[in-house]
Design a protein around this motif. Structure first.
Motif, PDB file in Angstrom:
ATOM      1  N   GLY A  18       0.817  -1.208   0.000  1.00 49.61           N
ATOM      2  CA  GLY A  18       0.000   0.000   0.000  1.00 49.61           C
ATOM      3  C   GLY A  18       0.849   1.256   0.000  1.00 49.61           C
ATOM      4  O   GLY A  18       0.574   2.214  -0.748  1.00 49.61           O
ATOM      5  N   LEU A  19       1.882   1.284   0.825  1.00 50.86           N
ATOM      6  CA  LEU A  19       2.769   2.454   0.874  1.00 50.86           C
ATOM      7  C   LEU A  19       3.550   2.597  -0.433  1.00 50.86           C
ATOM      8  O   LEU A  19       3.779   3.711  -0.906  1.00 50.86           O
ATOM      9  CB  LEU A  19       3.734   2.337   2.049  1.00 50.86           C
ATOM     10  N   SER A  20       3.960   1.479  -1.008  1.00 50.79           N
ATOM     11  CA  SER A  20       4.667   1.528  -2.288  1.00 50.79           C
ATOM     12  C   SER A  20       3.788   2.172  -3.355  1.00 50.79           C
ATOM     13  O   SER A  20       4.252   2.974  -4.173  1.00 50.79           O
ATOM     14  CB  SER A  20       5.079   0.114  -2.707  1.00 50.79           C
ATOM     15  N   TYR A  21       2.501   1.838  -3.330  1.00 47.28           N
ATOM     16  CA  TYR A  21       1.565   2.442  -4.290  1.00 47.28           C
ATOM     17  C   TYR A  21       1.452   3.953  -4.061  1.00 47.28           C
ATOM     18  O   TYR A  21       1.508   4.745  -5.021  1.00 47.28           O
ATOM     19  CB  TYR A  21       0.194   1.787  -4.163  1.00 47.28           C
ATOM     20  N   LEU A  22       1.320   4.363  -2.817  1.00 45.57           N
ATOM     21  CA  LEU A  22       1.190   5.791  -2.507  1.00 45.57           C
ATOM     22  C   LEU A  22       2.435   6.563  -2.926  1.00 45.57           C
ATOM     23  O   LEU A  22       2.353   7.681  -3.447  1.00 45.57           O
ATOM     24  CB  LEU A  22       0.952   5.993  -1.006  1.00 45.57           C
ATOM     25  N   HIS A  23       3.599   5.975  -2.701  1.00 46.01           N
ATOM     26  CA  HIS A  23       4.854   6.679  -2.954  1.00 46.01           C
ATOM     27  C   HIS A  23       5.243   6.728  -4.427  1.00 46.01           C
ATOM     28  O   HIS A  23       5.865   7.696  -4.880  1.00 46.01           O
ATOM     29  CB  HIS A  23       5.995   6.010  -2.183  1.00 46.01           C
ATOM     30  N   ASP A  24       4.907   5.665  -5.183  1.00 50.80           N
ATOM     31  CA  ASP A  24       5.456   5.555  -6.538  1.00 50.80           C
ATOM     32  C   ASP A  24       4.431   5.407  -7.651  1.00 50.80           C
ATOM     33  O   ASP A  24       4.727   5.746  -8.792  1.00 50.80           O
ATOM     34  CB  ASP A  24       6.418   4.359  -6.611  1.00 50.80           C
ATOM     35  N   ASP A  25       3.268   4.885  -7.355  1.00 49.28           N
ATOM     36  CA  ASP A  25       2.352   4.520  -8.432  1.00 49.28           C
ATOM     37  C   ASP A  25       1.148   5.442  -8.582  1.00 49.28           C
ATOM     38  O   ASP A  25       0.439   5.365  -9.591  1.00 49.28           O
ATOM     39  CB  ASP A  25       1.866   3.075  -8.243  1.00 49.28           C
TER      40      ASP A  25
ATOM     41  N   ASN B  33       7.000  15.617 -10.157  1.00 46.17           N
ATOM     42  CA  ASN B  33       8.468  15.645 -10.106  1.00 46.17           C
ATOM     43  C   ASN B  33       9.015  16.120  -8.754  1.00 46.17           C
ATOM     44  O   ASN B  33      10.207  16.411  -8.629  1.00 46.17           O
ATOM     45  CB  ASN B  33       9.049  16.528 -11.217  1.00 46.17           C
ATOM     46  N   GLN B  34       8.163  16.224  -7.742  1.00 45.57           N
ATOM     47  CA  GLN B  34       8.611  16.623  -6.409  1.00 45.57           C
ATOM     48  C   GLN B  34       8.843  15.372  -5.565  1.00 45.57           C
ATOM     49  O   GLN B  34       8.027  14.457  -5.547  1.00 45.57           O
ATOM     50  CB  GLN B  34       7.562  17.514  -5.730  1.00 45.57           C
ATOM     51  N   THR B  35       9.974  15.322  -4.878  1.00 48.33           N
ATOM     52  CA  THR B  35      10.284  14.169  -4.035  1.00 48.33           C
ATOM     53  C   THR B  35      10.382  14.531  -2.565  1.00 48.33           C
ATOM     54  O   THR B  35      10.298  13.659  -1.706  1.00 48.33           O
ATOM     55  CB  THR B  35      11.615  13.518  -4.462  1.00 48.33           C
ATOM     56  N   ARG B  36      10.572  15.823  -2.260  1.00 48.86           N
ATOM     57  CA  ARG B  36      10.690  16.264  -0.875  1.00 48.86           C
ATOM     58  C   ARG B  36       9.833  17.495  -0.648  1.00 48.86           C
ATOM     59  O   ARG B  36       9.486  18.199  -1.585  1.00 48.86           O
ATOM     60  CB  ARG B  36      12.155  16.582  -0.526  1.00 48.86           C
ATOM     61  N   THR B  37       9.496  17.723   0.616  1.00 40.60           N
ATOM     62  CA  THR B  37       8.690  18.888   0.950  1.00 40.60           C
ATOM     63  C   THR B  37       9.089  19.397   2.324  1.00 40.60           C
ATOM     64  O   THR B  37       9.611  18.647   3.153  1.00 40.60           O
ATOM     65  CB  THR B  37       7.187  18.538   0.939  1.00 40.60           C
ATOM     66  N   THR B  38       8.877  20.676   2.551  1.00 44.89           N
ATOM     67  CA  THR B  38       9.148  21.270   3.857  1.00 44.89           C
ATOM     68  C   THR B  38       7.817  21.510   4.551  1.00 44.89           C
ATOM     69  O   THR B  38       6.934  22.169   4.005  1.00 44.89           O
ATOM     70  CB  THR B  38       9.907  22.604   3.711  1.00 44.89           C
TER      71      THR B  38
ATOM     72  N   ASP C 129       4.740  24.607   0.694  1.00 48.86           N
ATOM     73  CA  ASP C 129       5.726  23.564   0.509  1.00 48.86           C
ATOM     74  C   ASP C 129       6.860  24.096  -0.345  1.00 48.86           C
ATOM     75  O   ASP C 129       6.685  24.963  -1.189  1.00 48.86           O
ATOM     76  CB  ASP C 129       5.117  22.343  -0.201  1.00 48.86           C
ATOM     77  N   GLU C 130       8.035  23.521  -0.152  1.00 49.10           N
ATOM     78  CA  GLU C 130       9.184  23.863  -0.958  1.00 49.10           C
ATOM     79  C   GLU C 130       9.699  22.602  -1.618  1.00 49.10           C
ATOM     80  O   GLU C 130       9.705  21.540  -1.025  1.00 49.10           O
ATOM     81  CB  GLU C 130      10.294  24.464  -0.075  1.00 49.10           C
ATOM     82  N   ASP C 131      10.154  22.741  -2.846  1.00 49.45           N
ATOM     83  CA  ASP C 131      10.732  21.617  -3.577  1.00 49.45           C
ATOM     84  C   ASP C 131      12.188  21.911  -3.795  1.00 49.45           C
ATOM     85  O   ASP C 131      12.555  22.574  -4.753  1.00 49.45           O
ATOM     86  CB  ASP C 131       9.998  21.429  -4.903  1.00 49.45           C
ATOM     87  N   PRO C 132      13.082  21.436  -2.890  1.00 53.71           N
ATOM     88  CA  PRO C 132      14.491  21.791  -2.987  1.00 53.71           C
ATOM     89  C   PRO C 132      15.091  21.321  -4.298  1.00 53.71           C
ATOM     90  O   PRO C 132      14.738  20.268  -4.787  1.00 53.71           O
ATOM     91  CB  PRO C 132      15.117  21.032  -1.802  1.00 53.71           C
TER      92      PRO C 132
END
Length: 287
Positions: free
Chosen positions: A31-38, A75-80, A284-287
């Motif tokens: 389930g987490l894999s789906y949320l993160h990547d799919d 295309n965002q992978t991180r957030t503040t 949010d910020e996208d470094p």
């Protein structure tokens, strides 16, 4: 859901059988894999814990409660963002003024996985054996000493497949690495749990460095004795985000009170508190 939450089983006299707990772990990982990547828009759940894992009539696990989740831009992978989640499952980077990524969910899943393996909570101050108060600490001890069977000795079914239990413990130790870059993705974790890929020997540098400090103190290289409880408090600082141990002075600063009960609800901001959960209107910020 007809079978309530995963937390209900921790409080029951007898939780799910070992094989069923393994399947639940795999369900949550997928389930987490789906949320993160799919997903079209990737999602960081931010509050993975037993209370947010629902079990249907067939004990199939479903991830729930997306009230604290972060939806990432393309295309965002991180957030503040401000600290959000539940004590005991929060990754260290929440408290280091750095962007967070899906690796915070990986850390939370690691804690959940150890709890599933042993069918108990990570923090159990009433444990008669001090080394077993902090579950992840005890799990590492057992792995390091080659005594993983001790973790599941009361579970006959799990004990009969100790090789798979060992693989799950190793996977969990990778998930709770202090450095988020060392944690695998949930997609890879799923493959580890399913036995598709080999699980390498996990690193545990943060805990080992503190234990090295502990042994130095016992050898007289640092003034004053240090108890095993202080070592456990370091683990709690990482897991619960409260207090720090200062190796240079050997003092425990604002350490977690082991008599405090772990809250069942997400941590919310309050006057005089260092904890906060911010709303979805934050920037949010996208470094």
């Amino acid at each position: 859901m007809s079978n309530g939450t995963l937390a209900d089983f921790y409080l029951a006299l007898q939780g799910p059988a070992g094989t069923r707990r393994i399947e639940i772990a795999c369900d949550v990982a997928r389930g987490l894999s789906y949320l993160h990547d799919d997903c079209t828009r990737h999602i960081i759940h931010c509050d993975i814990k037993p209370q947010n894992i629902l079990l249907d009539g067939f004990l199939t696990a479903k991830i729930s409660d997306f009230g604290l989740a972060k939806l990432l831009m393309a295309n965002q992978t991180r957030t503040t963002t401000g600290v959000r989640g539940t004590r005991g499952y929060l990754a260290p980077e929440w408290f280091r003024n750095m962007p967070i990524s899906s690796k915070v969910d990986v850390y939370s899943f690691g804690i959940l996985l150890v709890e599933l393996i042993c069918c108990r909570k990570n923090y159990k101050p009433e444990s008669k054996i001090e080394a077993q108060i902090v579950l992840v600490d005890w799990a590492y001890d057992c792995y390091h000493d080659g005594s993983v069977l001790t973790l599941v000795e009361s579970d006959e079914e799990a004990s009969s497949d100790i090789k798979r239990v060992g693989r799950f413990v190793m996977t969990a130790l990778w998930c709770i690495q202090e450095d988020p870059s060392l944690r695998p993705t949930m997609k890879k974790i799923t493959r580890m749990l399913e036995g598709v890929v080999e699980v390498p020997v996990p690193q545990f540098q943060a805990l080992l460095s503190v234990r090295s400090w502990y042994h130095q103190a016992q050898d007289g290289q640092r003034e004053g004795p240090i108890s095993k409880s202080e070592i456990s408090l370091y683990v709690l600082e990482v897991a619960y985000g409260k207090g720090t141990i200062d190796p240079s002075g050997g003092s425990v600063i604002d350490a977690v009170d082991p008599n405090l009960e772990e809250p069942e609800s997400p941590v919310h901001s309050a006057e005089g508190s260092n904890w906060s959960v911010k709303g979805d209107d934050e920037e949010d910020e996208d470094p």
